[in-house]
Design an enzyme around this catalytic site. Sequence first.
Site, PDB file in Angstrom:
ATOM      1  N   HIS A 177       0.846  -1.239   0.088  1.00  0.00           N
ATOM      2  CA  HIS A 177      -0.169   0.103  -0.032  1.00  0.00           C
ATOM      3  C   HIS A 177       0.909   1.204   0.047  1.00  0.00           C
ATOM      4  CE1 HIS A 177      -3.685  -2.258   0.380  1.00  0.00           C
ATOM      5  NE2 HIS A 177      -3.366  -2.776   1.550  1.00  0.00           N
TER       6      HIS A 177
ATOM      7  N   ASP B 167      -3.078 -10.566  -2.138  1.00  0.00           N
ATOM      8  CA  ASP B 167      -3.544  -9.863  -0.736  1.00  0.00           C
ATOM      9  C   ASP B 167      -4.946  -9.478  -0.985  1.00  0.00           C
ATOM     10  OD1 ASP B 167      -2.439  -8.728   1.824  1.00  0.00           O
ATOM     11  OD2 ASP B 167      -3.991  -7.500   1.114  1.00  0.00           O
TER      12      ASP B 167
END
Length: 389
Positions: A158, A194
Amino acid sequence: MALTNPNSSMYSSSSEVKIDVFWHEGMLKHDTGTGVFDTIHDPGFLEILEKHPENSDRVKNMVSILEKGPISPYISWHQGRAALIPELYSFHTPDYINELVEIDKAGGKKQLCSGTILNPGSWDAALLAAGTTLKAMQNIMDGHGKISYSLVRPPGHHAQPTRADGYCFLNNAGLAVNLALNSGCKRVVVIDIDVHYGNGTAEGFYESENVLTISLHMNHGTWGSSHPQNGSIDELGEGKGFGFNLNIPLPNGSGDQGYRYAMNELVVPAVEKFEPCMVVLVVGQDSSAFDPNGRQCLTMDGYREIGRTVKKLADEHSSGQVLIVQEGGYHLTYSAYCLHATLEGFLSCPDPLLSDPIAYYPEDEALTVKVVDSIKKYWVNNVPFLKQD
């Protein structure tokens, strides 16, 4: 945490496939605190507060299962290292890195965004995560092994070039991709499984035609200023990179069959058309049926099958070379089991090495199949390198 397996020597010479695991126990010093889930907030009326989901215990179990589980004879352990500050500039801006350095010098204890806290020890752990991932990729580049697994925390996918996000400070996978490119690899594919959109990695290569980023995630959309990307199918990249960011937002409840269908119908054809010379698998066990931070239903069988599929793609396109980078996965015990299953997939074992302790979960893949079919149609019509000849 020991880095040697006393049983490895008797198997490694006879094992056709070896997995090089890169790890450093210094990453355990990243203390994410306690509170209500990931808020580090104490409301004052709860008897027991819980650890932040991205805590050191989850990774301790991952290390333990690889050291002591049935897969241990196939594992070769390597000590990680800290990244040097100049190495970080291949993905992140100097201003952002300087911001993190100054926060650390001031003693840390700063929440950069929701759930993402830079505490004393966190910056050192982040540097270890980045450097360990770079070392894992360098191991492949130097021809010392074909399958490297970077077992790291804090996670990274991220983290964007200019900001932290979603428990992530430095984009470990993104740094490794740039290392491969700078070492002469012309095309790299990143497959991110993910449960959350790998927005940071996508952002870093959004204008690149040399990196194909593919993210399979639950359809969660944006979650604020630190995560403005939606992970929707129309976020395809920009400029020369248009068409090289492929998002696969799957409906909640997608499980083994749904993910298998998405891999076979979307991921495999895209990778085959792209023809990468390096494969990077960004793996998070938060797509499992029992993870507190996701709403998908993968079991060990699903993770094992994904491992097999990615291994086959690597065999076909990158001479078997693949870097696996750890991201999320927050169920304290089941995440370790799903990691074991993923790596089993790379060994091409005829039978599972480890049985699933809580396997059964009902799945109706009909909705996932419809969504995958609609994404496939959209790609054919809108992604230049995937358009039918």
